[in-house]
Design a protein around this motif. Structure first.
Motif, PDB file in Angstrom:
ATOM      1  N   ASN A  24      -4.053   2.499  14.862  1.00  0.00           N
ATOM      2  CA  ASN A  24      -4.204   3.838  14.304  1.00  0.00           C
ATOM      3  C   ASN A  24      -3.088   4.799  14.708  1.00  0.00           C
ATOM      4  O   ASN A  24      -3.082   5.945  14.280  1.00  0.00           O
ATOM      5  CB  ASN A  24      -5.554   4.422  14.714  1.00  0.00           C
ATOM      6  CG  ASN A  24      -6.717   3.579  14.215  1.00  0.00           C
ATOM      7  OD1 ASN A  24      -6.659   3.022  13.120  1.00  0.00           O
ATOM      8  ND2 ASN A  24      -7.761   3.455  15.012  1.00  0.00           N
ATOM      9  N   PRO A  68       0.216   7.011  14.943  1.00  0.00           N
ATOM     10  CA  PRO A  68       1.150   7.533  13.944  1.00  0.00           C
ATOM     11  C   PRO A  68       2.595   7.107  14.208  1.00  0.00           C
ATOM     12  O   PRO A  68       3.492   7.428  13.423  1.00  0.00           O
ATOM     13  CB  PRO A  68       1.003   9.055  14.100  1.00  0.00           C
ATOM     14  CG  PRO A  68       0.625   9.240  15.534  1.00  0.00           C
ATOM     15  CD  PRO A  68      -0.235   8.057  15.893  1.00  0.00           C
ATOM     16  N   ALA A  89      -1.848   4.733   4.750  1.00  0.00           N
ATOM     17  CA  ALA A  89      -2.995   5.542   4.328  1.00  0.00           C
ATOM     18  C   ALA A  89      -4.211   4.647   4.136  1.00  0.00           C
ATOM     19  O   ALA A  89      -4.131   3.612   3.470  1.00  0.00           O
ATOM     20  CB  ALA A  89      -2.676   6.276   3.031  1.00  0.00           C
ATOM     21  N   ALA A  90      -5.339   5.039   4.715  1.00  0.00           N
ATOM     22  CA  ALA A  90      -6.568   4.253   4.603  1.00  0.00           C
ATOM     23  C   ALA A  90      -7.018   4.133   3.152  1.00  0.00           C
ATOM     24  O   ALA A  90      -7.605   3.130   2.753  1.00  0.00           O
ATOM     25  CB  ALA A  90      -7.673   4.882   5.449  1.00  0.00           C
ATOM     26  N   ASP A  91      -6.740   5.180   2.368  1.00  0.00           N
ATOM     27  CA  ASP A  91      -7.142   5.171   0.956  1.00  0.00           C
ATOM     28  C   ASP A  91      -5.935   4.973   0.038  1.00  0.00           C
ATOM     29  O   ASP A  91      -5.954   5.354  -1.133  1.00  0.00           O
ATOM     30  CB  ASP A  91      -7.863   6.474   0.606  1.00  0.00           C
ATOM     31  CG  ASP A  91      -7.003   7.706   0.885  1.00  0.00           C
ATOM     32  OD1 ASP A  91      -5.926   7.557   1.513  1.00  0.00           O
ATOM     33  OD2 ASP A  91      -7.404   8.815   0.489  1.00  0.00           O
ATOM     34  N   GLY A  92      -4.863   4.373   0.577  1.00  0.00           N
ATOM     35  CA  GLY A  92      -3.652   4.151  -0.214  1.00  0.00           C
ATOM     36  C   GLY A  92      -3.891   3.204  -1.380  1.00  0.00           C
ATOM     37  O   GLY A  92      -4.793   2.360  -1.345  1.00  0.00           O
ATOM     38  N   HIS A 136       4.088  -1.280   4.365  1.00  0.00           N
ATOM     39  CA  HIS A 136       2.658  -1.591   4.495  1.00  0.00           C
ATOM     40  C   HIS A 136       2.326  -2.664   3.468  1.00  0.00           C
ATOM     41  O   HIS A 136       2.218  -2.393   2.267  1.00  0.00           O
ATOM     42  CB  HIS A 136       1.836  -0.321   4.250  1.00  0.00           C
ATOM     43  CG  HIS A 136       0.383  -0.457   4.561  1.00  0.00           C
ATOM     44  ND1 HIS A 136      -0.441   0.638   4.721  1.00  0.00           N
ATOM     45  CD2 HIS A 136      -0.416  -1.545   4.771  1.00  0.00           C
ATOM     46  CE1 HIS A 136      -1.673   0.233   4.983  1.00  0.00           C
ATOM     47  NE2 HIS A 136      -1.681  -1.092   5.002  1.00  0.00           N
ATOM     48  N   THR A 177       0.842  -1.195   0.000  1.00  0.00           N
ATOM     49  CA  THR A 177       0.000   0.000   0.000  1.00  0.00           C
ATOM     50  C   THR A 177       0.875   1.241   0.000  1.00  0.00           C
ATOM     51  O   THR A 177       1.792   1.356   0.805  1.00  0.00           O
ATOM     52  CB  THR A 177      -0.923   0.018   1.233  1.00  0.00           C
ATOM     53  OG1 THR A 177      -1.774  -1.135   1.207  1.00  0.00           O
ATOM     54  CG2 THR A 177      -1.794   1.262   1.264  1.00  0.00           C
ATOM     55  N   GLU A 178       0.583   2.160  -0.916  1.00  0.00           N
ATOM     56  CA  GLU A 178       1.301   3.437  -1.005  1.00  0.00           C
ATOM     57  C   GLU A 178       0.301   4.581  -1.099  1.00  0.00           C
ATOM     58  O   GLU A 178      -0.643   4.503  -1.875  1.00  0.00           O
ATOM     59  CB  GLU A 178       2.223   3.446  -2.228  1.00  0.00           C
ATOM     60  CG  GLU A 178       3.396   2.484  -2.156  1.00  0.00           C
ATOM     61  CD  GLU A 178       4.417   2.886  -1.109  1.00  0.00           C
ATOM     62  OE1 GLU A 178       4.397   4.068  -0.674  1.00  0.00           O
ATOM     63  OE2 GLU A 178       5.215   2.027  -0.712  1.00  0.00           O
ATOM     64  N   PRO A 179       0.493   5.669  -0.341  1.00  0.00           N
ATOM     65  CA  PRO A 179       1.511   5.785   0.694  1.00  0.00           C
ATOM     66  C   PRO A 179       1.210   4.843   1.869  1.00  0.00           C
ATOM     67  O   PRO A 179       0.047   4.536   2.142  1.00  0.00           O
ATOM     68  CB  PRO A 179       1.425   7.257   1.115  1.00  0.00           C
ATOM     69  CG  PRO A 179       0.042   7.673   0.752  1.00  0.00           C
ATOM     70  CD  PRO A 179      -0.341   6.893  -0.457  1.00  0.00           C
TER      71      PRO A 179
END
Length: 361
Positions: A157, A159, A44-47, A327, A39-41
Motif C-alpha cells: 500500500n 505510495p 489505483a484500487a479502482d483503476g 501496474h 491498470t490505469e491509473p
C-alpha cells in the motif's frame, strides 16, 4: 554425410531441442508476448484494466544488481515466482540475489533483508511483501535513495513503490467464489464451505477473502467464519482437521493452495474424499496435479512465473529510463477438469525439476 544420415541427425537435433524446451531451459525466450492486463491509473484500487500483450526488453544495457525479497519459499507457489525472476535475470543479463524471510510472521526479518539489500548497493528491489503496510518505512527510505521498488505478487500500500507486477487477489478469490456460486445458485440446497484464506493481515489474503465472500452472496453457499493461518502445510492441515471435526456436514474446503494440498491428504485419511470437495484460489504444481487426479475441483491460475519475469523487466526498464507499464499482471483464468489438458503448463508453473535458486551472478 549422406542424405539418410543428415535426416537422422536433424531428427535427433529436433528431438533434443524439444526435450530441452519441455524441461524449461530453452523456452526462456519464448514466454512473450504474454496475455496480460494493465491498470490505469497505475496503483489505483479502482483503476481500469485493459488487455495488453506484454513484451519485455531483449536484454539489459548493463549488468544491473537487483535484489528480491520473498516472504518464504515453503511452498511451490513462491518456488514458481523464484523460477520466474531467476530465468528472466539470466535472459536479460543482470545480477540477482534472492532473500527469503522464512514466513509471514517474520516481518522484521524481511525489513532487515531489504535494508541489507540497499546497504550493499542493489540498484533495484523487488518485494513479495509479508504485510501490505508493515514495509512502508523501509520502502520510503529505499525510494529516497533513488532505488526503484517493485511490488511483486502480494500487494503493497506504500505510495513510494515504482511498479507493480501482480494480479488482483480480489479477482482470484472472486473467481473461486463464482465457480461455487454457479454450481450452487440461490434456491438450490445449501452447501457448507470451510474457508481458509491464509495468513491474517497480508494484503493478498484480505483481498482474496473479500472477493470470495462477495462472489457467493445470494447463492446457496454458506461460508463458515474464515480460518486464518500461515501457509505452512502443518498449520493448514490442523485448521482443516479442526473444521471437519466441528462441522461433519461440510461440503467443501476452499482456500490457499497449501490448504488444498493439505486437505486432500486429510480427507483421504478420514475417508471423506468422496464427500468433501476441495478448491484453491491460486495455482501450484500440487494443485495442478490434484485437478488432474480429480482430488481438487478447480483453481484460478495467476501465472506466478510470468509475474516474476515481468517484475525483473520492470526493474530493468526503470533503471534504464525506458518506457514501463507500471501496474500489470497476467490474465487470470480458471483451470478445472474440463480445460486442464489445453493449458500451457510452463506459462503457469515452474519445471518439476526446479529447486530454489538464490543468486544469478
Amino acid at each position: 554425410m549422406n542424405r539418410s544420415s543428415l535426416r537422422v541427425s536433424l531428427l535427433v537435433s529436433s528431438l533434443m531441442a524439444t526435450a530441452t524446451m519441455w524441461h524449461g531451459t530453452a523456452s526462456a525466450a519464448d514466454w512473450f508476448p504474454y496475455k496480460a492486463e494493465s491498470t490505469e491509473p497505475a496503483f489505483a484500487a479502482d483503476g481500469k484494466k485493459s488487455p495488453i500483450d506484454y513484451k519485455p526488453l531483449a536484454k539489459a544495457s548493463k549488468k544491473w544488481d537487483i535484489c528480491v525479497s520473498f516472504p518464504h519459499m515453503k511452498d511451490a507457489y513462491w518456488l514458481g515466482v523464484d523460477y520466474g525472476v531467476i530465468e528472466e535475470a539470466k535472459r536479460q543479463g543482470v545480477k540477482l540475489q534472492v532473500a527469503d524471510a522464512g514466513g509471514y510472521t517474520n516481518l522484521s526479518k524481511q525489513v532487515s533483508q531489504i535494508e541489507d539489500c540497499v546497504s550493499r548497493g542493489a540498484n533495484a528491489v523487488i518485494i513479495g511483501a509479508i504485510s501490505g503496510d508493515g514495509l512502508n518505512n523501509v520502502i520510503k527510505a529505499t525510494a529516497a535513495k533513488k532505488v526503484p521498488v517493485i511490488d511483486l505478487v502480494n500487494g503493497i500500500n506504500s505510495p513510494d513503490i515504482s511498479a507493480k507486477s501482480l494480479v488482483s487477489f480480489y479477482t482470484m478469490g472472486q473467481s473461486t467464489g463464482e465457480y461455487l456460486a454457479k454450481k450452487h445458485p440461490a434456491g438450490s440446497p445449501s452447501v457448507k464451505v470451510g474457508w481458509f484464506p491464509g495468513p491474517a493481515g497480508a494484503s493478498w489474503v484480505e483481498a482474496a477473502n473479500k472477493g470470495f465472500m462477495d462472489a457467493v452472496k445470494g447463492s446457496a453457499v454458506v461460508v463458515l467464519d474464515p480460518k486464518y493461518g500461515d501457509t505452512g502445510k502443518e498449520v493448514q492441515s490442523k485448521l482443516v482437521e479442526d473444521a471437519l471435526q466441528a462441522n461433519p456436514d461440510l461440503s467443501y474446503v476452499a482456500g490457499t493452495a497449501v490448504t488444498a494440498e493439505a486437505a486432500t491428504g486429510v480427507l483421504r485419511s478420514r475417508n471423506l474424499d468422496k464427500k468433501v470437495k476441495v478448491l484453491s484460489f491460486y495455482m501450484t504444481p500440487g494443485v495442478y496435479e490434484g485437478i488432474q487426479k480429480g482430488r481438487i475441483v478447480a483453481s484460478p491460475a495467476d501465472s506466478m512465473v510470468i509475474q516474476g519475469r515481468i517484475a525483473v523487466d520492470q526493474a530493468v526498464r526503470l533503471l534504464e529510463g525506458k518506457e514501463v507499464t507500471k501496474h500489470v499482471g497476467p490474465k487470470i483464468f480458471v483451470v478445472d477438469s474440463a480445460n486442464i489438458k489445453t493449458v500451457k503448463l510452463d506459462d503457469i508453473l515452474p519445471p518439476a525439476s526446479f529447486k530454489p535458486v538464490f543468486e544469478v551472478k
